[in-house]
Scaffold this motif. Sequence first.
Motif, PDB file in Angstrom:
ATOM      1  N   ILE A  89       9.379   0.338   3.348  1.00 24.89           N
ATOM      2  CA  ILE A  89      10.148  -0.857   2.978  1.00 24.89           C
ATOM      3  C   ILE A  89       9.874  -1.243   1.533  1.00 24.89           C
ATOM      4  CG2 ILE A  89      10.420  -3.328   3.441  1.00 24.89           C
ATOM      5  CD1 ILE A  89       9.801  -2.646   6.416  1.00 24.89           C
ATOM      6  N   LEU A  90       8.609  -1.174   1.126  1.00 27.43           N
ATOM      7  CA  LEU A  90       8.258  -1.614  -0.228  1.00 27.43           C
ATOM      8  C   LEU A  90       8.734  -0.639  -1.302  1.00 27.43           C
ATOM      9  CD1 LEU A  90       4.695  -3.137   0.241  1.00 27.43           C
ATOM     10  CD2 LEU A  90       6.909  -4.290   0.147  1.00 27.43           C
ATOM     11  N   THR A  91       8.977   0.621  -0.949  1.00 25.25           N
ATOM     12  CA  THR A  91       9.528   1.538  -1.953  1.00 25.25           C
ATOM     13  C   THR A  91      10.857   1.025  -2.495  1.00 25.25           C
ATOM     14  OG1 THR A  91      10.615   2.921  -0.267  1.00 25.25           O
ATOM     15  CG2 THR A  91       8.395   3.571  -0.968  1.00 25.25           C
ATOM     16  N   HIS A  92      11.624   0.342  -1.653  1.00 22.35           N
ATOM     17  CA  HIS A  92      12.911  -0.192  -2.103  1.00 22.35           C
ATOM     18  C   HIS A  92      12.729  -1.380  -3.045  1.00 22.35           C
ATOM     19  CE1 HIS A  92      15.356   2.267   0.645  1.00 22.35           C
ATOM     20  NE2 HIS A  92      14.325   2.152   1.467  1.00 22.35           N
ATOM     21  N   VAL A  93      11.614  -2.092  -2.898  1.00 20.07           N
ATOM     22  CA  VAL A  93      11.342  -3.232  -3.774  1.00 20.07           C
ATOM     23  C   VAL A  93      11.050  -2.752  -5.200  1.00 20.07           C
ATOM     24  CG1 VAL A  93       9.796  -5.183  -4.175  1.00 20.07           C
ATOM     25  CG2 VAL A  93      10.473  -4.581  -1.833  1.00 20.07           C
TER      26      VAL A  93
END
Length: 355
Positions: A89-93
Motif C-alpha cells: 500500500i505504501l509503495t503507492h504513496v
Amino acid sequence: MNPKQFRLEYLARLVQGEHVGQSDLILEGLASLDAAQAKHIAFVNADKYLDQARASKAGALIVTPTLKNQLDTHNNFIVVDNPYLAFAILTHVFEKKNQHQGIESTAQIHPSAMIADSAYIGHYVVIGEHCVVGDHTIIQSHVKIDHDIEIGQHCFIDSHVTLTGDTKIGDRVRIHANTVIGGEGFGFAPYQGKWHRIAQLGSVKIGNDVRIGSNCSIDRGALDDTILEDGVIIDNLVQIAHNVKIGANTALAAKCGIAGSTTIGKNCVLAGAVGVVGHINIADNVTITGMSMVTKSISEAGSYSSGTPMLESLHWKRAAVRFKQLADVPLTQLLKRLDHIQAQIESLESTFKRK
C-alpha cells in the motif's frame, strides 16, 4: 525536486496500523532492510529477517505485534497484521506519478474519438476512429490505438503498445511497453498441403484492475472473444492465444504460453514458462509449477507439476538413460515382473510366519 515526506503517524493511518514511537518522525521513502537509512521505512515479514532488522538503520519498521516484541534495537514502528500488504500500500504513496493532462501536439487523433479532458495523450500517439479514452487515463508516447477501441478510467498504457481488434479495456488497467493486444490469432485451415488463413472476427475483453507486462501478445478471438476477467495479472513475455478465457484474479508468470480456446479458472497461479495446450479447461484455485506442460483438463483445485527437476549433471544423465530403458520395456512386462516380485514377498512372509 524535494522528496515526498510523511509523518509516521500518517503512514500508519493509511495502512490501518498502530504507530509506536515518534509520531511526528518524517519519512521520505521505502527501502530494504539492508539499504535503509534514518529517513526510510522498511518492513519485516518473518522471523528469518530479524537479524537483518536488528542491524538495519531504518528510521521505522513495519512489523507484526510478535515481531515488534523481538526488536528492542528500534523505537519506531508501524504495527499491522500483514507487513507485506502494508508495504504494498505504501509503495503507492511514495510512487512518482504522471500528473500530466491534455494532448501533446504530435499526437494524431481521429475527430470521432472521445478523449476525456483529464486524460493524457503522449507524443506520437495515434488514435483511430470511434475510440474512447476515459478519465485520468495516461497513454504514453508512440502508442497505436486502432479503430473502435475503448479504454476505461485511470488506466496506464505504456510506450509502443498496440491496441487493435476492437479491444475493450476496463478501469485501472496497466499495460506495459511493447505489448500487442487484439492482434490476429494463429488460425489456419490445412488443405492440400497448404495453410489457409482464417480471418479473426472476435475481440478482446479486459476487465477492471488487470495488469499486463511488457512484450506480451493477447490475440483477438476467432469468433468468440478472448477474455481476461477482473484482477488478472500477467508478467512479461506471455502469449495468450485466441478465444482464451482467464478467470478473475489469476496470475501468469513470465514466458507462459496459453494455446487457443482454453479456459483457465479464477484464482489460479501459473508459474514461469508453463505451457498449456488448447481446448482444455482448468478449474478454479489451481497452481501449476514452473515449466510444467498442461496437456489435459484439470477439474479439481490443487497444485500440479510436470517436467524433470534439476539434478547434478551426471545423475541427470543416468536418470535419462534409465527412463529411456523403462520406456523401451512394454508395460505388460513390468506389471508381470511386479506381480512376480509381490508373490515372492508374500511367499517369504508366509514361511517366516510358520516358523
